[in-house]
Design an enzyme around this catalytic site. Structure first.
Site, mmCIF file in Angstrom:
data_model
loop_
_atom_site.group_PDB
_atom_site.id
_atom_site.type_symbol
_atom_site.label_atom_id
_atom_site.label_comp_id
_atom_site.label_asym_id
_atom_site.label_seq_id
_atom_site.Cartn_x
_atom_site.Cartn_y
_atom_site.Cartn_z
ATOM 1 N N ASP A 16 -47.769 -34.107 -93.382
ATOM 2 C CA ASP A 16 -49.068 -33.221 -93.608
ATOM 3 C C ASP A 16 -48.551 -31.895 -94.076
ATOM 4 O O ASP A 16 -47.491 -31.186 -93.394
ATOM 5 C CB ASP A 16 -49.798 -33.156 -92.372
ATOM 6 C CG ASP A 16 -51.143 -32.289 -92.699
ATOM 7 O OD1 ASP A 16 -51.992 -32.670 -93.458
ATOM 8 O OD2 ASP A 16 -51.119 -31.356 -91.698
ATOM 9 N N GLU A 44 -47.153 -34.556 -98.584
ATOM 10 C CA GLU A 44 -48.459 -33.736 -98.874
ATOM 11 C C GLU A 44 -47.737 -32.523 -99.406
ATOM 12 O O GLU A 44 -47.710 -31.723 -98.813
ATOM 13 C CB GLU A 44 -49.208 -33.534 -98.058
ATOM 14 C CG GLU A 44 -50.558 -33.069 -98.582
ATOM 15 C CD GLU A 44 -51.804 -32.650 -97.306
ATOM 16 O OE1 GLU A 44 -52.824 -32.827 -97.576
ATOM 17 O OE2 GLU A 44 -51.313 -32.210 -96.228
#
Length: 700
Positions: A347, A384
């Protein structure tokens, strides 16, 4: 070792212990405890008989001259049973912004290396206050180690079809029919569904222990909790609420992985190493703020130790500090080596490129260290590739082996399917594997993780049902969540009984799924999209642990038709290696082939409308990649009217229609169509539809 059955009057003998390894380690004769704390002048280990114990049955004081080696504090407790709980207290100067050293020294701290955690007495509000109850903390649980293996086989994303799901939400709905809803055990019962769907990899939203109380005050006032899990507090422990018995968290998670592997499925974890649940200056004290505040976090010493926030969550992990980098590496290796996961999605991974002071590093140590690890180099690593402060590394994330969530693919395909003209070149580049992003530096189509929807944003059905977000249920007056959804409601906002609007929405949903699974690269499907799950226009359901987010297993006729369509599309992808090429398309024959690997067309053969600002139609022919494979001819028509499109003619070959998203189930996709195009050199393509033709040899 025996499970805890501790007499409150009993006192266990102690030894100095060892700084190897960190955490609580069950060994012959007892348990070794070790914790890093740089500035402490003394430490206390608080032992609790069980997760329900209010008071510790023993407090062990650690002396610097006996129990400290460098900055590591350690002690060995003889004959201590497993499943006891423990916390730490650290005396000394700490520099925690929101409280003085005396208040910080009273706080009970969670071991950052805990393998299992109890949240029985956790209170985020009290842990955030200087005068809040010191025992309102998470507690680590002494747990048995899982069986470990040193060998890690090489695992890649070649041929992968990723399915992103939420462990709790997948089985928490009453209709799930599992024995333990919302748990790892419940998910095991749904493995046959995943197997039948045909996906190869399951990507789990955060399962590292997180703070469910970490929501804005307005959401908390509505009784909402942190559902997605992007608020990690214990990076080595599976989340306790996903377990039947918190003390057996590693064993229960490992059982899930073993069951997935037995079914031929791989498991990827969505991990959050960009921030923690401790948030900013007003956030709670859990562990790192006291144990290693200026090491673990980006802080500004010139501004009173203010937390630098590049994540939108109050703090940012100082990932490239040598000690933090080592902590992250050991943690990831534990999940692969001991818990047997098959890879990671990181993330807000652009945080990994920030050095001291938040400055951008050209060669950040952490990404290279992860992909150079003997263990981690063998598993997929997905970034990401952006953060909340403006960094954007899609196509340029540091390292060699990293795949990336391709946000550009998502945006281009959304714009095209909703009907924006002049995107043909971008659409074809995306469907061909995004060579513009990855080819120049030697990367491959598998570096591109293609997706149209994910947990963050609209579901697939909502993408074709809403023009705007509807997040009122989150308690922030619809201010949260992105306004840039690139969606189209097909003529009505939200629920409608208009059959023409409903029909168009279903067709658009099929269009998105068809384009995704016909693209080079690695497709990722959001869990529930295959059965038209809706969040009623909420594009930021991070706090909705309820039926708004859960998978409803009571399927309508439309849901069952969509499920069949997706299953057949996945099967189509699997039987056509030409959709899963290892190298980028060239437009030329390869390896002695007769036909080029791809030929691009418009309504006329060989005339793709690359530079037509009004174009909404493109076609292409994919040559066979493997012996015996059929060719594919694919037409995408996002115009408002039908078109007659030329079809290539090959000696001894004819075409049969296998996909037409304009048709109702079961004609929308067929595995062996009797509809032949052999006597025609053109075909009719309905408006807003995807057509796929498959070649077959004519009878002699």
């Amino acid at each position: 070792m025996l499970k805890a059955n501790v007499d409150g009057a009993h006192r266990y003998r102690v030894q100095p212990g060892s700084r190897f390894p960190v955490g609580a380690t069950v060994a012959d004769g007892g348990v070794n405890f070790c914790l890093f704390c740089r500035h402490a002048t003394g430490m206390e280990l608080l032992l609790y008989a069980s997760t329900e114990s209010i008071e510790p049955f023993q407090i062990v004081s650690l002396a610097p001259d006996v129990n400290r080696t460098f900055y590591f504090w350690h002690v060995f407790i003889e004959d201590l049973p497993v499943h006891c709980c423990y916390t730490w207290r650290a005396c000394g100067p700490h520099g925690v912004p929101q409280m003085d050293d005396a208040a910080a020294s009273r706080k009970e701290l969670l071991d950052p290396n805990a393998r299992a955690v109890s949240e029985r007495f956790w209170n985020r509000q009290q842990a955030s206050e200087a005068q809040g109850a010191s025992h309102a903390s998470f507690r680590a649980i002494v747990t048995e180690p899982v069986e470990t293996r040193d060998d890690v086989d090489i695992r890649t994303l070649d041929d992968a079809i990723i399915y992103e799901l939420h462990v709790g939400g997948f089985t928490r709905h009453p209709s799930s029919g599992v024995r333990c809803p919302g748990t790892f055990a419940g998910l095991i019962e749904k493995i046959p569904y995943l197997k039948e769907l045909g996906v190869t990899h399951v990507e789990l939203l955060p399962v590292m222990a997180f703070d469910e109380q970490d929501v804005p005050p307005s959401a908390a006032a509505k009784g909402l909790t942190n559902y997605w899990g992007y608020s990690t507090h214990s990076f080595h422990s599976p989340h306790s609420r996903y377990c039947v018995e918190a003390a057996r968290a590693p064993q229960e998670f490992r059982a899930l992985i073993d069951a997935m592997h037995a079914a031929g499925l791989r498991v990827l974890l969505d991990v959050v190493f960009n921030h923690t649940a401790e948030a900013g200056a007003n956030g709670p004290v859990i562990n790192f703020k006291v144990l290693a505040n200026e090491i673990f976090y980006h802080v500004d010493p010139a501004d009173g130790g203010r937390y630098r926030d590049y994540t939108g969550c109050g703090n940012t992990i100082n990932c490239n500090h040598p000690l933090v980098c080592a902590f992250i590496l050991r943690c990831l290796e534990y999940w692969v080596r001991d818990l047997r996961v098959d890879g990671f999605r990181f993330d807000l991974a652009s945080v990994f490129t920030r050095g001291e002071g938040g400055a951008l590093l050209s060669n950040p140590p952490l990404p290279w260290a992860i992909e150079s690890s003997e263990v981690l180099s063998r598993v997929p690593l997905i970034a990401e590739a952006w953060d909340a402060a403006g960094l954007y590394h899609v196509g340029a994330f540091p390292g060699m082996a990293w795949a990336e969530w391709n946000g550009r693919y998502r945006d281009v395909i959304r714009r095209f399917v909703r009907g924006e003209p002049g995107l043909i070149g971008q659409v074809c580049t995306c469907m061909a594997g995004s060579a513009d992003l990855y080819q120049a530096d030697g990367r491959l189509p598998a570096n591109s993780i293609n997706f149209v929807t994910c947990h963050d944003g609209f579901t697939l059905l909502d993408l074709v049902s809403y023009n705007a977000k509807h997040n009122e249920a989150n308690g922030e007056d619809n201010r949260d969540g992105t306004n840039d959804n690139l969606s189209w409601n097909c003529g009505a906002e939200g629920e409608t009984h208009d059959p023409s609007v409903i029909g168009l929405r279903l067709k658009q949903a099929r269009n998105f799924m068809a384009i995704l699974l016909l693209s080079q690269g690695v497709p990722m499907i959001l869990g529930g999209d295959e059965v038209l799950r809706t969040q009623r226009g909420n594009n930021n359901a991070f706090c909705q642990d309820n039926e708004l987010s859960w998978q409803d297993w009571r399927m309508s006729r439309d849901a069952l038709d969509m499920l069949r369509f997706v299953r057949e599309l996945i099967a189509l992808r699997k039987r056509h290696p030409s959709l899963r090429r290892r190298r980028f398309l060239t437009g030329r024959p390869a390896n002695g082939d007769t036909y080029p690997d791809v030929a691009w067309h418009g309504e006329r053969l060989g005339e793709p409308p690359w530079h037509d600002p009004g174009a909404r139609l493109v076609a292409f022919t994919l040559a066979a990649q493997a012996p015996g494979e059929a060719m594919l001819h694919i037409v995408l028509n996002m115009n408002d009217d039908a078109r007659i499109v030329a079809v290539p003619v090959f000696d001894g070959q004819s075409w049969r229609r296998i996909v037409d998203t304009s048709l109702a189930s079961p004609l929308d996709i067929v595995s062996d169509s009797v509809t032949s195009q052999s006597e025609f050199d053109a075909c009719h393509v309905a408006p807003h539809s995807v057509l796929v033709l498959e070649s077959h040899r004519n009878a002699a």
